[in-house]
Design a protein around this motif. Structure first.
Motif, PDB file in Angstrom:
ATOM      1  N   GLN A   9       0.817  -1.213   0.000  1.00  0.00           N
ATOM      2  CA  GLN A   9       0.000   0.000   0.000  1.00  0.00           C
ATOM      3  C   GLN A   9       0.853   1.267   0.000  1.00  0.00           C
ATOM      4  N   ALA A  10       1.859   1.321   0.851  1.00  0.00           N
ATOM      5  CA  ALA A  10       2.637   2.551   1.010  1.00  0.00           C
ATOM      6  C   ALA A  10       3.706   2.721  -0.066  1.00  0.00           C
ATOM      7  N   THR A  11       4.435   1.666  -0.368  1.00  0.00           N
ATOM      8  CA  THR A  11       5.554   1.769  -1.296  1.00  0.00           C
ATOM      9  C   THR A  11       5.123   1.629  -2.747  1.00  0.00           C
ATOM     10  N   LEU A  12       4.321   0.604  -3.031  1.00  0.00           N
ATOM     11  CA  LEU A  12       3.905   0.357  -4.409  1.00  0.00           C
ATOM     12  C   LEU A  12       2.665   1.141  -4.817  1.00  0.00           C
ATOM     13  N   LYS A  13       1.995   1.732  -3.828  1.00  0.00           N
ATOM     14  CA  LYS A  13       0.770   2.523  -4.078  1.00  0.00           C
ATOM     15  C   LYS A  13      -0.309   1.681  -4.748  1.00  0.00           C
ATOM     16  N   ARG A  14      -0.462   0.434  -4.257  1.00  0.00           N
ATOM     17  CA  ARG A  14      -1.479  -0.473  -4.789  1.00  0.00           C
ATOM     18  C   ARG A  14      -2.331  -0.995  -3.646  1.00  0.00           C
ATOM     19  N   ASP A  15      -3.482  -1.532  -3.983  1.00  0.00           N
ATOM     20  CA  ASP A  15      -4.413  -2.048  -2.989  1.00  0.00           C
ATOM     21  C   ASP A  15      -4.102  -3.518  -2.711  1.00  0.00           C
ATOM     22  N   PRO A  16      -3.615  -3.857  -1.511  1.00  0.00           N
ATOM     23  CA  PRO A  16      -3.289  -5.250  -1.220  1.00  0.00           C
ATOM     24  C   PRO A  16      -4.514  -6.152  -1.101  1.00  0.00           C
ATOM     25  N   HIS A  17      -5.716  -5.570  -1.067  1.00  0.00           N
ATOM     26  CA  HIS A  17      -6.957  -6.335  -0.944  1.00  0.00           C
ATOM     27  C   HIS A  17      -7.667  -6.521  -2.286  1.00  0.00           C
ATOM     28  N   ALA A  18      -7.018  -6.190  -3.387  1.00  0.00           N
ATOM     29  CA  ALA A  18      -7.643  -6.236  -4.708  1.00  0.00           C
ATOM     30  C   ALA A  18      -7.640  -7.626  -5.336  1.00  0.00           C
ATOM     31  N   GLY A  19      -6.943  -8.590  -4.740  1.00  0.00           N
ATOM     32  CA  GLY A  19      -6.923  -9.935  -5.285  1.00  0.00           C
ATOM     33  C   GLY A  19      -5.678 -10.270  -6.083  1.00  0.00           C
ATOM     34  N   ASP A  20      -4.764  -9.328  -6.245  1.00  0.00           N
ATOM     35  CA  ASP A  20      -3.512  -9.588  -6.948  1.00  0.00           C
ATOM     36  C   ASP A  20      -2.554 -10.342  -6.033  1.00  0.00           C
ATOM     37  N   LEU A  21      -1.620 -11.058  -6.630  1.00  0.00           N
ATOM     38  CA  LEU A  21      -0.558 -11.718  -5.878  1.00  0.00           C
ATOM     39  C   LEU A  21       0.639 -10.788  -5.811  1.00  0.00           C
ATOM     40  N   TYR A  22       1.221 -10.660  -4.644  1.00  0.00           N
ATOM     41  CA  TYR A  22       2.428  -9.861  -4.456  1.00  0.00           C
ATOM     42  C   TYR A  22       3.505 -10.793  -3.935  1.00  0.00           C
ATOM     43  N   ILE A  23       4.612 -10.877  -4.675  1.00  0.00           N
ATOM     44  CA  ILE A  23       5.685 -11.804  -4.335  1.00  0.00           C
ATOM     45  C   ILE A  23       6.890 -11.000  -3.875  1.00  0.00           C
ATOM     46  N   PHE A  24       7.408 -11.373  -2.716  1.00  0.00           N
ATOM     47  CA  PHE A  24       8.570 -10.716  -2.137  1.00  0.00           C
ATOM     48  C   PHE A  24       9.686 -11.746  -2.003  1.00  0.00           C
ATOM     49  N   ARG A  25      10.904 -11.343  -2.337  1.00  0.00           N
ATOM     50  CA  ARG A  25      12.055 -12.237  -2.226  1.00  0.00           C
ATOM     51  C   ARG A  25      12.898 -11.843  -1.027  1.00  0.00           C
ATOM     52  N   GLY A  26      13.408 -12.829  -0.321  1.00  0.00           N
ATOM     53  CA  GLY A  26      14.289 -12.585   0.805  1.00  0.00           C
ATOM     54  C   GLY A  26      15.644 -12.059   0.350  1.00  0.00           C
ATOM     55  N   LEU A  31      14.370 -17.431  -0.549  1.00  0.00           N
ATOM     56  CA  LEU A  31      13.056 -17.412   0.088  1.00  0.00           C
ATOM     57  C   LEU A  31      12.142 -16.430  -0.629  1.00  0.00           C
ATOM     58  N   VAL A  32      10.910 -16.861  -0.897  1.00  0.00           N
ATOM     59  CA  VAL A  32       9.892 -15.942  -1.406  1.00  0.00           C
ATOM     60  C   VAL A  32       8.670 -16.036  -0.509  1.00  0.00           C
ATOM     61  N   LYS A  33       7.975 -14.910  -0.383  1.00  0.00           N
ATOM     62  CA  LYS A  33       6.703 -14.850   0.321  1.00  0.00           C
ATOM     63  C   LYS A  33       5.688 -14.275  -0.644  1.00  0.00           C
ATOM     64  N   ILE A  34       4.517 -14.912  -0.684  1.00  0.00           N
ATOM     65  CA  ILE A  34       3.455 -14.483  -1.586  1.00  0.00           C
ATOM     66  C   ILE A  34       2.280 -14.010  -0.747  1.00  0.00           C
ATOM     67  N   LEU A  35       1.859 -12.798  -0.977  1.00  0.00           N
ATOM     68  CA  LEU A  35       0.737 -12.198  -0.260  1.00  0.00           C
ATOM     69  C   LEU A  35      -0.453 -12.140  -1.198  1.00  0.00           C
ATOM     70  N   TRP A  36      -1.615 -12.598  -0.699  1.00  0.00           N
ATOM     71  CA  TRP A  36      -2.813 -12.639  -1.539  1.00  0.00           C
ATOM     72  C   TRP A  36      -4.046 -12.465  -0.672  1.00  0.00           C
ATOM     73  N   HIS A  37      -4.957 -11.628  -1.137  1.00  0.00           N
ATOM     74  CA  HIS A  37      -6.251 -11.454  -0.474  1.00  0.00           C
ATOM     75  C   HIS A  37      -7.310 -12.049  -1.389  1.00  0.00           C
ATOM     76  N   ASP A  38      -8.078 -13.025  -0.877  1.00  0.00           N
ATOM     77  CA  ASP A  38      -9.056 -13.725  -1.700  1.00  0.00           C
ATOM     78  C   ASP A  38     -10.466 -13.170  -1.598  1.00  0.00           C
ATOM     79  N   GLY A  39     -10.614 -12.038  -0.952  1.00  0.00           N
ATOM     80  CA  GLY A  39     -11.941 -11.459  -0.777  1.00  0.00           C
ATOM     81  C   GLY A  39     -12.500 -11.720   0.610  1.00  0.00           C
ATOM     82  N   LEU A  40     -11.991 -12.755   1.268  1.00  0.00           N
ATOM     83  CA  LEU A  40     -12.424 -13.087   2.626  1.00  0.00           C
ATOM     84  C   LEU A  40     -11.342 -12.824   3.659  1.00  0.00           C
ATOM     85  N   GLY A  41     -10.107 -12.981   3.253  1.00  0.00           N
ATOM     86  CA  GLY A  41      -9.004 -12.787   4.184  1.00  0.00           C
ATOM     87  C   GLY A  41      -7.672 -12.809   3.461  1.00  0.00           C
ATOM     88  N   MET A  42      -6.643 -12.403   4.186  1.00  0.00           N
ATOM     89  CA  MET A  42      -5.298 -12.326   3.647  1.00  0.00           C
ATOM     90  C   MET A  42      -4.590 -13.660   3.866  1.00  0.00           C
TER      91      MET A  42
END
Length: 93
Positions: A9-26, A31-42
């Motif tokens: 939200q702050a850095t990329l200026k995108r909505d983390p609850h929009a249903g897109d996948l956000y992939i972060f690398r260590g 290591l990768v972490k994938i953040l996803w909101h499915d409409g019900l929860g993160m």
């Protein structure tokens, strides 16, 4: 999970609850972490490679869009720029 959603939200200026996948690398690249909101929860998924590093695209503005096929290759540890299986463990122990 909340800190990654805040980074989206702050850095990329995108909505983390929009249903897109956000992939972060260590930092080490294994290591990768994938953040996803499915409409019900993160949801937060994590994957660490036993050997090697994830092939990561270079980002000029902080974010890169990749296709589902490129993401699948990346998560399998395959160089998505030149698809070849990089390494597969022979034993569990």
């Amino acid at each position: 999970m909340q800190s990654l959603a805040l980074a989206v939200q702050a850095t990329l200026k995108r909505d983390p609850h929009a249903g897109d996948l956000y992939i972060f690398r260590g930092r080490r690249g294994d290591l990768v972490k994938i953040l996803w909101h499915d409409g019900l929860g993160m949801s937060l998924y994590a994957k660490r490679l036993d050997r090697g590093k994830f092939i990561w695209p270079s980002a000029s503005d902080g974010a890169v869009s990749i296709s589902a096929a490129q993401m699948a290759y990346m998560l399998e540890g395959i160089d998505w720029r030149n698809p070849q299986l990089s390494w597969r463990p022979q034993s569990a122990g």
